[in-house]
Design an enzyme around this catalytic site. Structure first.
Site, PDB file in Angstrom:
ATOM      1  N   PHE A 193       0.810  -1.228   0.000  1.00  0.00           N
ATOM      2  CA  PHE A 193       0.000   0.000   0.000  1.00  0.00           C
ATOM      3  C   PHE A 193       0.836   1.267   0.000  1.00  0.00           C
ATOM      4  O   PHE A 193       0.358   2.336   0.370  1.00  0.00           O
ATOM      5  CB  PHE A 193      -0.969   0.006   1.194  1.00  0.00           C
ATOM      6  CG  PHE A 193      -1.671  -1.311   1.396  1.00  0.00           C
ATOM      7  CD1 PHE A 193      -2.593  -1.752   0.459  1.00  0.00           C
ATOM      8  CD2 PHE A 193      -1.396  -2.121   2.477  1.00  0.00           C
ATOM      9  CE1 PHE A 193      -3.228  -2.968   0.613  1.00  0.00           C
ATOM     10  CE2 PHE A 193      -2.018  -3.344   2.635  1.00  0.00           C
ATOM     11  CZ  PHE A 193      -2.949  -3.767   1.698  1.00  0.00           C
TER      12      PHE A 193
ATOM     13  N   ILE B  48       2.157  -6.828  -5.377  1.00  0.00           N
ATOM     14  CA  ILE B  48       1.924  -6.543  -3.956  1.00  0.00           C
ATOM     15  C   ILE B  48       0.547  -7.048  -3.512  1.00  0.00           C
ATOM     16  O   ILE B  48       0.008  -6.591  -2.515  1.00  0.00           O
ATOM     17  CB  ILE B  48       2.112  -5.043  -3.638  1.00  0.00           C
ATOM     18  CG1 ILE B  48       1.256  -4.164  -4.560  1.00  0.00           C
ATOM     19  CG2 ILE B  48       3.574  -4.667  -3.771  1.00  0.00           C
ATOM     20  CD1 ILE B  48       1.321  -2.664  -4.214  1.00  0.00           C
ATOM     21  N   GLY B  49       0.039  -8.002  -4.277  1.00  0.00           N
ATOM     22  CA  GLY B  49      -1.268  -8.565  -3.944  1.00  0.00           C
ATOM     23  C   GLY B  49      -2.336  -8.089  -4.903  1.00  0.00           C
ATOM     24  O   GLY B  49      -3.484  -8.527  -4.857  1.00  0.00           O
TER      25      GLY B  49
ATOM     26  N   ASN C 118      -8.884  -7.732 -15.711  1.00  0.00           N
ATOM     27  CA  ASN C 118      -9.426  -8.906 -15.027  1.00  0.00           C
ATOM     28  C   ASN C 118     -10.483  -8.429 -14.034  1.00  0.00           C
ATOM     29  O   ASN C 118     -10.157  -7.864 -12.984  1.00  0.00           O
ATOM     30  CB  ASN C 118      -8.292  -9.649 -14.297  1.00  0.00           C
ATOM     31  CG  ASN C 118      -8.787 -10.907 -13.598  1.00  0.00           C
ATOM     32  OD1 ASN C 118      -9.890 -10.952 -13.061  1.00  0.00           O
ATOM     33  ND2 ASN C 118      -7.965 -11.938 -13.600  1.00  0.00           N
TER      34      ASN C 118
ATOM     35  N   LYS D 116     -12.197  -9.809 -11.883  1.00  0.00           N
ATOM     36  CA  LYS D 116     -12.160 -10.398 -10.535  1.00  0.00           C
ATOM     37  C   LYS D 116     -11.107  -9.711  -9.664  1.00  0.00           C
ATOM     38  O   LYS D 116     -11.404  -9.258  -8.548  1.00  0.00           O
ATOM     39  CB  LYS D 116     -11.856 -11.891 -10.648  1.00  0.00           C
ATOM     40  CG  LYS D 116     -12.035 -12.667  -9.377  1.00  0.00           C
ATOM     41  CD  LYS D 116     -11.884 -14.155  -9.656  1.00  0.00           C
ATOM     42  CE  LYS D 116     -12.118 -14.962  -8.383  1.00  0.00           C
ATOM     43  NZ  LYS D 116     -11.978 -16.400  -8.657  1.00  0.00           N
TER      44      LYS D 116
ATOM     45  N   LYS E  10      -6.514   1.891 -17.309  1.00  0.00           N
ATOM     46  CA  LYS E  10      -5.941   2.979 -16.509  1.00  0.00           C
ATOM     47  C   LYS E  10      -5.386   2.559 -15.153  1.00  0.00           C
ATOM     48  O   LYS E  10      -4.715   3.343 -14.499  1.00  0.00           O
ATOM     49  CB  LYS E  10      -7.005   4.057 -16.292  1.00  0.00           C
ATOM     50  CG  LYS E  10      -7.424   4.786 -17.567  1.00  0.00           C
ATOM     51  CD  LYS E  10      -8.503   5.789 -17.236  1.00  0.00           C
ATOM     52  CE  LYS E  10      -8.871   6.653 -18.431  1.00  0.00           C
ATOM     53  NZ  LYS E  10     -10.021   7.533 -18.101  1.00  0.00           N
ATOM     54  N   GLY E  11      -5.708   1.360 -14.683  1.00  0.00           N
ATOM     55  CA  GLY E  11      -5.222   0.960 -13.358  1.00  0.00           C
ATOM     56  C   GLY E  11      -6.261   1.220 -12.287  1.00  0.00           C
ATOM     57  O   GLY E  11      -6.970   2.241 -12.320  1.00  0.00           O
TER      58      GLY E  11
ATOM     59  N   GLY F 215      -5.658   0.275  -8.690  1.00  0.00           N
ATOM     60  CA  GLY F 215      -5.135   0.026  -7.344  1.00  0.00           C
ATOM     61  C   GLY F 215      -5.528   1.086  -6.325  1.00  0.00           C
ATOM     62  O   GLY F 215      -5.555   0.811  -5.128  1.00  0.00           O
ATOM     63  N   GLU F 216      -5.807   2.288  -6.769  1.00  0.00           N
ATOM     64  CA  GLU F 216      -6.001   3.372  -5.808  1.00  0.00           C
ATOM     65  C   GLU F 216      -7.369   4.047  -5.850  1.00  0.00           C
ATOM     66  O   GLU F 216      -7.847   4.535  -4.831  1.00  0.00           O
ATOM     67  CB  GLU F 216      -4.876   4.409  -5.997  1.00  0.00           C
ATOM     68  CG  GLU F 216      -3.575   3.839  -5.475  1.00  0.00           C
ATOM     69  CD  GLU F 216      -2.329   4.567  -5.904  1.00  0.00           C
ATOM     70  OE1 GLU F 216      -2.085   4.642  -7.114  1.00  0.00           O
ATOM     71  OE2 GLU F 216      -1.602   5.049  -5.033  1.00  0.00           O
TER      72      GLU F 216
HETATM   73 MO1  MOS Z   1       0.897   3.168  -3.876  1.00  0.00          MO
HETATM   74  S1  MOS Z   1       0.796   4.560  -2.339  1.00  0.00           S
HETATM   75  O1  MOS Z   1       1.593   4.123  -5.062  1.00  0.00           O
HETATM   76  O2  MOS Z   1       1.826   1.910  -3.310  1.00  0.00           O
END
Ligand code: MOS
Length: 732
Positions: A239, A464-465, A625, A627, A695-696, A698-699
């Site tokens: 994270f 990172i998961g 993906n 999921k 675009k991603g 993760g955040e």
């Molecule tokens: Mo994220 S805060 O760019 O690992």
């Protein structure tokens, strides 16, 4: 012509799932090594001052204790600040572990005990006596009188905020406070350093950037890069906590070099509170609007905390200049230096905190103008990013509002606070928008196909998961035209082709583009060879040749890639390519967006808040993906609920020390705290952002959630709480 069915876009199970749930996946602190020594870190108990002496006599008497390292007893390390900088450094002089006698913050590593077992190291560490010359400290942002302009590039003011705000028919002026938060991934930070007979180091580290760590060690210890290999095959969540090399890494290397032995240093859960974190902020939002809620003036003034040695900055206020259409905008960002460690990027750094202020203020404006919160946002929609003076490559935020509201049942909302209840529980509905950048970095990848038709693709990136192993496998399978079972994706190794830090939600965009390009070039090489081998292939126009499931199809015939490759001189084909952001991005602004809808139940007597339902509608381009992408949004929403209601690292300012430094007292949402979470990915086509159109994710999932919860709490109770987290004492 035979058409292929793409794997990209399908909910493929994690390719590393079995390894993880069966315990075969090893994390940094789990690699066995014959004769491995264990290090335990002794931390400072004062927040500021000097170390007068470290007495390790008793510790050294414990049988099995090998050595104690401290600033007076350690191998040589660089004294130059620059050598301690890394790919995610803040401006200033990075922390130098065990460098000298200065104490810069409570929890600072001051000594490392190395012993035959971890238990012995921990016990011996407890026997070490440190004498300090203590100095007065300041750790409280709220009490700090001094601040300075952040060295970040805050967008310049535009129009005339002061004049327009003063004359605006409707004004909102509110200040919001957010708390320090620590990342606390399940896997604590650890480094296992394998000291090889030839003096080279192979290191398993918990990191989001193996090459970042390799480069750091190269500079700090003056070792050739070729002698340092950093690996991170699996990472148990990060994270942002693994964006910079953390101090257990140089400490473990220091001990290994000193003793010429293999050493592991793991941090305790309490020590997970002794480095980077999301910084506490104070944010003033001023919105001036006409009677219909159209924004005439926006000002966002933020104060964040940082250390005395570095100026940490994040994108805290930018969003207020770009999410909505407004011609008169003033943004400012200041920092207060405290006797604490430097903050660090944490999931959606800046946006997660800054959007709390903007989206709560927008809710206050909705109330002041009596305009529905969704309607208010529709009225202020911005097709251009006015900070950059560019149109968006795509921005399906309107679809997020509409589909999210529809699924949530928003149209049935009574705007009156305290108007909805179920027994003694007040019901509140709130919403907010979210935004995050869609970035792309340079990245490289290598692709190789062997005589069995197996495709191996590699890049130094990590997983990172988030599902990197899986989505890269999908991208490679489609690009090369082979089955997913015939693809192996390798990552987490500094010796693999260059990759940026895994962060910023840019891994799919950056590494994914490199993987796709490498596989395309590889396919072209295979085709060239096949054309030389088989006249039917040579006579078929290129547009009519396809690669599907490990076969080259031309006309009515097909050839197994394995056979084509087997007949090649080397029995394999291999290519490595370097990808970079496309020039077509240049004239555009690129971002992901979301709309979050939340229902809370508030117990009037007890003040307890339950989040019963969340709908998050996300526009992030193509979903590789569904999921793993959904999992990212679920995790983000849970984190947002934590920001809203639970999470805060609390400092006893008399001691300058974090007091709830464990998972019992540092509250995060558990299952019982999270009701139903529904994730919608709205259709968004974008062939500008990158070649994958993705675009991603993760955040973006965390952004806006805390504001939506706070707005729901207001709707339930009629009480506007501007200090986060919203704990029950503030509701009562
Ligand atoms: Mo994220 S805060 O760019 O690992």
């Amino acid at each position: 012509m035979i058409k292929s069915t793409p794997v990209v876009g399908t909910p493929l199970d994690r390719v590393d799932g079995v390894a993880k749930v069966t315990g075969q996946a090893r994390y940094a602190g789990e690699y066995p090594q014959t004769g491995l020594l264990h290090g335990s870190v002794v931390s400072s108990t004062i927040a500021r001052g000097r170390v007068l002496g470290i007495d390790s006599t008793q510790a050294m008497r414990v049988p099995g204790v090998i050595a104690v390292l401290d600033h007076g007893h350690r191998p040589p390390i660089s004294s130059y600040d620059d050598d301690y900088s890394d790919a995610d450094s803040a401006e200033g002089a990075p922390f130098r572990p065990l460098f000298n006698d200065r104490v810069l913050y409570s929890g600072q590593p001051l000594a490392l005990v190395i012993a035959e077992t971890l238990e012995l190291a921990l016990y011996a560490g407890s026997l070490i006596k440190i004498k300090y010359a203590e100095e007065a400290h300041q750790t409280d942002l709220g009490a700090c009188q001094q601040s300075h302009a952040a060295p970040a590039e805050t967008p310049a003011p535009r129009g005339d905020f002061a004049g327009q705000f003063a004359e605006a028919p409707v004004q909102v002026d509110a200040t919001y406070l957010t708390a320090n938060e620590h990342h606390n991934p399940m896997e604590p930070h650890a480094s296992t350093v394998h000291y090889k007979p030839d003096g080279t180091l192979e290191i398993h580290d918990k990191t989001q950037g193996t090459q970042n760590c390799q480069d750091y060690l190269h500079k700090v210890f003056g070792l050739p890069k070729a002698n340092i290999r950093v690996r991170a095959a699996f990472v148990g969540g990060a994270f942002g906590s693994g964006l910079r090399p953390q101090y257990q890494l140089p400490l473990a290397v220091m001990a290994a070099l000193h003793l010429k032995r293999s050493v592991r240093v793991s941090l305790t859960r309490q020590q997970m509170f002794t480095f980077g974190y999301r910084p506490r902020t104070e944010q003033r939002l001023r919105l001036g609007a006409d009677a219909n809620g159209r924004l005439l003036a926006v000002a966002h003034d933020a104060l964040g905390q940082t250390s005395r040695f570095e100026d940490f900055t994040e994108h805290l206020v930018e969003w207020s200049g770009m999410l909505y259409q407004c011609d008169n905008v003033a943004l400012s960002y200041r920092l207060a230096s405290l006797d604490v460690y430097t903050p660090l990027d944490m999931r959606a750094p800046g946006a997660a905190s800054g959007m709390i202020a903007l989206e709560c203020a927008m809710d206050e404006l909705a109330c002041a103008t009596q305009v529905d919160p969704v309607d208010l946002r529709l009225r202020n929609f911005a097709a251009h990013n006015a900070n950059e003076g560019k149109p968006y490559s795509s921005k399906e935020l309107l679809a997020c509002y509409q589909q999210g509201a529809e699924r949530f049942g928003w149209h049935g909302r009574n705007p009156q606070p305290r108007s909805m209840r179920s027994g003694h529980r007040l019901i509140g509905w709130g919403m907010a928008g979210g935004v995050w950048e869609a970035m792309q970095m340079k990245a490289s990848a290598k692709a190789r196909i062997d005589a069995r038709g197996h495709l191996t693709v590699s890049s130094a990136t990590t997983d990172i998961g988030t599902g990197t192993y899986t989505v890269m496998t999908q991208i490679a399978a489609d690009a090369a035209g082979v089955k997913v079972q015939d693809v192996t994706f390798m990552l987490g190794d500094s010796s693999l082709p260059n990759a940026p830090l895994q962060g910023g939600s840019f891994t799919v965009s950056s590494v994914g583009s490199a993987v796709r390009q490498a596989c395309h070039v590889l396919r072209t090489q295979v085709l060239e060879h096949a054309r030389n081998m088989y006249p039917q292939v040579a006579n078929t126009p290129r547009q009519q040749i396809t690669f599907i499931d490990g076969y080259l199809h031309a006309g009515n015939h097909r050839w197994a890639l394995a056979d084509i490759v087997a007949s090649a001189p080397d029995g394999k084909f291999e290519v490595q390519i370097d990808a970079e952001p496309g020039a077509r991005r240049q004239p555009f602004s690129t971002a992901t967006h979301s709309a979050v809808f939340v229902e809370v139940h508030v117990d009037e007597d007890l003040g307890t808040i339950n989040v019963t339902r969340v709908v998050s509608a996300v526009a992030a381009g193509r979903v590789i993906n569904p999921k793993t992408a959904r999992s990212q949004i679920l995790g983000g929403v849970v984190w947002g609920v934590g920001m809203a209601l639970h999470e805060a690292a609390l400092t006893d300012h008399r001691l300058g020390r974090i007091v709830n430094h464990n998972l019992a007292e540092y509250h995060i949402p558990v299952n019982a705290d999270c009701g139903d979470i529904e994730v919608i990915f709205v259709e968004e086509h974008d062939d500008i952002v990158n070649e994958l159109g993705s675009k991603g994710v993760g955040e973006i999932g965390v952004v806006g959630v805390a504001a939506a919860v706070a707005n729901a709490v207001y709707h339930a109770t009629g009480k506007r709480i501007r200090e986060f987290p919203i704990t029950l004492d503030k509701v009562l």
